[in-house]
Design an enzyme around this catalytic site. Structure first.
Site, short mmCIF file in Angstrom:
data_model
loop_
_atom_site.label_atom_id
_atom_site.label_comp_id
_atom_site.label_asym_id
_atom_site.label_seq_id
_atom_site.Cartn_x
_atom_site.Cartn_y
_atom_site.Cartn_z
CG HIS A 47 8.57 -3.70 4.63
ND1 HIS A 47 7.14 -5.13 4.58
CD2 HIS A 47 8.90 -4.13 3.69
CE1 HIS A 47 7.29 -5.12 3.20
NE2 HIS A 47 7.70 -3.79 2.92
N GLY B 103 14.05 -4.34 1.07
CA GLY B 103 13.94 -3.30 0.71
C GLY B 103 12.72 -3.03 0.54
CB SER C 288 5.80 -2.21 -1.23
OG SER C 288 6.14 -2.27 0.60
N GLY C 289 7.64 -4.08 -3.60
CA GLY C 289 7.35 -4.71 -5.11
C GLY C 289 8.77 -4.59 -5.50
CB VAL C 290 12.02 -4.22 -4.63
CG1 VAL C 290 12.51 -5.44 -2.85
CG2 VAL C 290 13.57 -3.77 -5.04
N GLY C 291 11.16 -6.90 -5.16
CA GLY C 291 11.54 -8.36 -5.90
C GLY C 291 11.64 -9.67 -4.62
CE LYS C 292 10.30 -6.89 0.73
NZ LYS C 292 10.34 -5.74 -0.05
CB SER C 293 7.77 -11.99 -2.00
OG SER C 293 7.40 -11.46 -1.47
CG ASP D 45 5.23 -8.82 3.50
OD1 ASP D 45 5.78 -8.42 2.01
OD2 ASP D 45 3.74 -8.69 3.27
CD GLU E 84 0.90 -9.76 -1.95
OE1 GLU E 84 1.85 -9.26 -0.85
OE2 GLU E 84 0.45 -9.46 -2.86
NE ARG F 144 31.84 -3.12 -10.02
CZ ARG F 144 31.95 -2.52 -11.58
NH1 ARG F 144 31.26 -0.65 -11.42
NH2 ARG F 144 32.58 -2.47 -11.96
#
Lengths: 322, 88
Positions: A142, A157, A159-164, A181, A206, A247
């Site tokens: 994924h 990462g 779902s909804g973390v901002g990959k797309s 996806d 998506e 760091r």
């Protein structure tokens, strides 16, 4: 999730444009699961120790000329032994026609006879290469696979973390999308992982609130790619207070995929961080490391160098004649 | 980790909608949820991932969940998939 890969004889016939001389069974039902291919010279001479009957058999000039030196009866006997061992098929190279003995024994043991116009060794080499790719161990991940400055970057990462969204911005910045996806990953050699998208969702993204976006239609062919090696993995996660994030960037973190350790980074996200630029820099930085330069080590050299005793520093530029 | 088999039922006309609602339902849980078809697996919270499985009405699927609310997740998803038409 791993699974045993197989490829049907029909797919091989289609991939190499082969001619089927004889087949009693449906070629879709004959599955090949080993990437090795055999030239059954020794077997035709009667030696069957260590023989792998699950391999594709190829015969060329040599085997055919050997067979033709034998009597018809002897040919039948030798070929019967080979065909009866349960081989998936017999491929004749260089446009060789099947002899009567071949047709007779192939029918008797219902072994498909297939013909190629290529020479034996070049066909052998391309078939082994094809089988190695098709039968490679595979898994699905994924994530989003993009090509950034020539490096294959797999972004993972929750779902909804901002990959797309990151992928879309990278495409806008001139990089290429391979898969969104779900990435199908194959281990094509002991050092190489190749990722591509399942055909149904190829080149689609998506974006929440927008729905499905066809990147190839919107941004053109230059914005997409069919497949790419996976060189670095970037894992995006929501910033957690108190968690240690790199760091210096000198901790060599890797993620194992199908038994290969891929260099990886964990990047914490927070509103206001421009992820596309961070991914871009991560890709160039990875490339630079591969070329043998590590910015963190260079910084360490500068720091320690400046702390060296004065006399030593003066001695250093010996080549300058002052 | 728990898993359960389910036979997916949907209407041809509302096929896409059914899957979109499935993703929405899965996204309400904290657990990792996967849908498996044959030997392929997709994240149930990702629309394209589930679409890539090419799910059709009548397909035998497996729902796998792992996490704190895994039991509730599998129950809700399996109940929904057994008959997606009643909620549309």
């Amino acid at each position: 999730m791993h699974n045993m890969s197989m490829v049907s004889l029909q797919e091989i016939v289609d991939a190499f444009n082969l001619k089927v001389i004889y087949s009693a069974k449906n070629l879709d039902d004959i599955m090949i699961s080993v990437a090795d291919v055999t030239r059954p010279g020794l077997q035709l001479a009667g030696y069957f120790k260590h023989f792998g009957p699950d391999r594709i058999q190829i015969i060329g000039n040599m085997e055919i000329s050997y067979l033709s030196s034998l009597s018809e009866k002897e040919q039948n006997k030798r070929l019967s032994h080979l065909m009866a061992s349960g081989i998936p098929c017999l491929i004749l190279s260089r446009h060789h026609e099947a002899s009567n003995a071949m047709l007779y024994t192939a029918e008797k043991y219902s072994v498909p006879l297939i013909q190629t116009h290529e020479t034996t060794s070049s066909f052998y080499a391309s078939l082994v290469k094809y089988l190695n790719v098709e039968l490679a161990p595979r898994t699905s991940i994924h994530g989003v696979l993009v090509e950034v400055f020539g490096e294959g970057v797999l972004i993972t990462g929750d779902s909804g973390v901002g990959k797309s969204e990151t992928a879309l911005e990278l495409v806008k910045r001139g990089h290429r999308l391979i898969a969104d996806d779900l990435v199908e990953v194959r281990r094509v050699s002991d050092t190489t992982l190749v990722g591509r998208a399942p055909e149904i969702i190829r080149h689609l993204l998506e974006i929440r609130g927008l729905g499905i976006v066809d990147v190839k239609e919107l941004y053109g062919v230059s914005s997409v790619k069919q497949q790419e090696n996976i060189n670095v993995i970037i894992n995006l996660e929501l910033w957690q207070e108190g968690k240690f994030y790199s760091r210096l960037g000198n901790e060599d973190e890797t993620t194992a995929v199908l038994g290969i350790d891929v260099p990886s980074l964990t990047i914490p996200i927070r509103p206001g961080r421009n992820l596309a630029i961070i991914v871009e820099v991560a890709a160039i930085n990875h490339r630079q490391k591969m070329m043998g330069y590590n910015a963190t080590n260079a910084l360490a050299d500068r720091v320690f160098h400046s702390r060296e005793p004065e006399e030593k520093k003066k001695q250093e530029p010996k080549y300058r004649n002052e | 980790m728990i898993s359960k088999e389910v036979c997916f039922a949907c209407d041809a006309e509302t096929h896409m909608k059914s899957i979109a609602l499935l993703i929405q339902k899965a996204s309400n849980f904290d657990s990792s949820i996967y849908i498996e078809k044959d030997d392929r697996r997709a994240n149930a919270k990702s629309l394209l991932g589930v679409m890539s499985l090419g799910i059709d009405s009548g397909d035998q699927l497996k729902v796998v969940a792992e996490g704190e609310d895994e039991e509730a997740a599998v129950k809700v998803i399996v109940d929904y998939m057994t008959d997606t038409t009643k909620e549309l």
